[in-house]
Structure formats: C-alpha cells, structure tokens
Motif scaffolding. Sequence first.
Motif, PDB file in Angstrom:
ATOM      1  N   LEU A   1       0.850  -1.184   0.000  1.00 55.87           N
ATOM      2  CA  LEU A   1       0.000   0.000   0.000  1.00 55.87           C
ATOM      3  C   LEU A   1       0.889   1.238   0.000  1.00 55.87           C
TER       4      LEU A   1
ATOM      5  N   SER B   1       1.459   5.480   0.079  1.00 53.58           N
ATOM      6  CA  SER B   1       0.932   6.776   0.506  1.00 53.58           C
ATOM      7  C   SER B   1       0.770   7.672  -0.722  1.00 53.58           C
TER       8      SER B   1
ATOM      9  N   THR C   1       2.814   7.398  -4.215  1.00 54.12           N
ATOM     10  CA  THR C   1       2.054   7.287  -5.456  1.00 54.12           C
ATOM     11  C   THR C   1       2.436   8.410  -6.409  1.00 54.12           C
TER      12      THR C   1
ATOM     13  N   PRO D   1      -8.233   5.475  -4.037  1.00 50.05           N
ATOM     14  CA  PRO D   1      -7.455   4.922  -2.933  1.00 50.05           C
ATOM     15  C   PRO D   1      -8.313   4.117  -1.970  1.00 50.05           C
TER      16      PRO D   1
ATOM     17  N   ALA E   1      -6.085   7.129   7.155  1.00 47.64           N
ATOM     18  CA  ALA E   1      -5.035   7.003   6.145  1.00 47.64           C
ATOM     19  C   ALA E   1      -5.621   6.764   4.756  1.00 47.64           C
TER      20      ALA E   1
ATOM     21  N   ARG F   1      -4.476   5.260   1.070  1.00 50.98           N
ATOM     22  CA  ARG F   1      -3.413   4.454   0.454  1.00 50.98           C
ATOM     23  C   ARG F   1      -3.871   3.912  -0.896  1.00 50.98           C
ATOM     24  N   TRP F   2      -2.919   3.777  -1.812  1.00 49.30           N
ATOM     25  CA  TRP F   2      -3.178   3.166  -3.108  1.00 49.30           C
ATOM     26  C   TRP F   2      -2.504   1.804  -3.136  1.00 49.30           C
TER      27      TRP F   2
END
Length: 65
Positions: free
Chosen positions: A4, A6, A10, A33, A39, A41-42
């Motif tokens: 994952l 941030s 990314t 995301p 949080a 995340r991608w």
Amino acid sequence: MSQLLSVKETAKRLALSCRTVYRLSDAGRMPRPLRIGGAVRWDARVLEEWIAAGCPPVERHMLTR
C-alpha cells in the motif's frame, strides 16, 4: 500481499504532485485509494496494472480491490 502506497509514494511513481494525484483520483481518471481509518493508500498492484493498461479513465462507481 500487495504493498500500500501513501499519496507521496504514489505521486513519486507517477511523477506528479500529491495534489494532482488526489484530483485525478477524485475525477475518476485513476484508481481510487483505499481508506484505512484516517489514512489514504493506493494498492501498488492496482496502480501497476492501471499503468500497464495505458492509464485509462476509471469509472467513479468502480470499487478498488
């Protein structure tokens, strides 16, 4: 298990600013995301597949993996 990323990670992978990553995601032009608590995340695997496919627009109603 996939990594994952941030928004900073990314953005770095895409050579874009963090703000541009958020704008593209919100507009449905890149994978959305995952939200884990506060949080954002991608999924690295989803991003790599999207890039390999030529970065096509992603429909807003589609769910990420």
